[in-house]
Motif scaffolding. Structure first.
Motif, PDB file in Angstrom:
ATOM      1  N   LEU A  30       0.867  -1.170   0.000  1.00 59.47           N
ATOM      2  CA  LEU A  30       0.000   0.000   0.000  1.00 59.47           C
ATOM      3  C   LEU A  30       0.905   1.222   0.000  1.00 59.47           C
ATOM      4  CD1 LEU A  30      -2.796   1.381   0.493  1.00 59.47           C
ATOM      5  CD2 LEU A  30      -2.400   0.989   2.934  1.00 59.47           C
ATOM      6  N   THR A  43      -2.748   0.438  -4.231  1.00 59.21           N
ATOM      7  CA  THR A  43      -2.248  -0.872  -3.829  1.00 59.21           C
ATOM      8  C   THR A  43      -1.537  -1.456  -5.036  1.00 59.21           C
ATOM      9  OG1 THR A  43      -4.049  -1.216  -2.263  1.00 59.21           O
ATOM     10  CG2 THR A  43      -2.892  -3.173  -3.037  1.00 59.21           C
ATOM     11  N   VAL A  56      -8.118  -0.829  -2.877  1.00 55.41           N
ATOM     12  CA  VAL A  56      -7.484   0.268  -2.150  1.00 55.41           C
ATOM     13  C   VAL A  56      -8.593   1.179  -1.647  1.00 55.41           C
ATOM     14  CG1 VAL A  56      -7.137   1.747  -4.176  1.00 55.41           C
ATOM     15  CG2 VAL A  56      -5.674   2.039  -2.165  1.00 55.41           C
ATOM     16  N   GLY A  92      -5.361  -1.555   1.880  1.00 54.28           N
ATOM     17  CA  GLY A  92      -5.163  -2.174   0.581  1.00 54.28           C
ATOM     18  C   GLY A  92      -5.153  -3.682   0.713  1.00 54.28           C
ATOM     19  N   SER A  98      -3.852  -8.344   3.182  1.00 58.79           N
ATOM     20  CA  SER A  98      -4.182  -6.917   3.290  1.00 58.79           C
ATOM     21  C   SER A  98      -3.343  -6.209   4.350  1.00 58.79           C
ATOM     22  CB  SER A  98      -5.661  -6.746   3.620  1.00 58.79           C
ATOM     23  OG  SER A  98      -5.942  -7.287   4.891  1.00 58.79           O
TER      24      SER A  98
END
Length: 106
Positions: A30, A43, A56, A92, A98
């Motif tokens: 990110l 992202t 994102v 992201g 994530s």
């Protein structure tokens, strides 16, 4: 065969401004940038090529989050919010992995 350096360089140009924060996670990262009174996030996949789920999200404090999600080959975003004198938070994801930030750029 494509030049891997060129693939890595391409996402850097989609957000204007100076890099402010990068958060790495499995399958990607990110990236948050700031220019004048705006923040921008995207992202980026570690290995561009195959289409996969990416997302994102960027939110300025007091505002609603802006989201870009779908099946992409290189990156999700950019998303840009007005962030003059306001903190932002971002998240992201790539292929189920994530990362997120708390309030940053305060």
């Amino acid at each position: 065969m494509a030049d891997p350096a060129a693939a890595d360089a391409a996402p850097l140009s989609v957000c204007s401004g100076q890099p402010q924060k990068t958060v790495s996670f499995a399958h990607g990262g990110l990236r948050i940038y700031k220019a004048r009174g705006y923040a921008c996030a995207l992202t980026v996949a570690d290995q561009p090529g195959a289409r996969r789920a990416m997302r994102v999200s960027l939110q300025a404090r007091g505002g609603s989050p802006l989201v870009d999600s779908g099946d992409f080959t290189q990156h999700a975003g950019p998303v840009t919010v007005h962030a003059l004198n306001r903190c932002v938070r971002a998240s992201g994801a790539v292929s189920g992995a994530s990362a997120s930030t708390g309030w940053v750029l305060c």
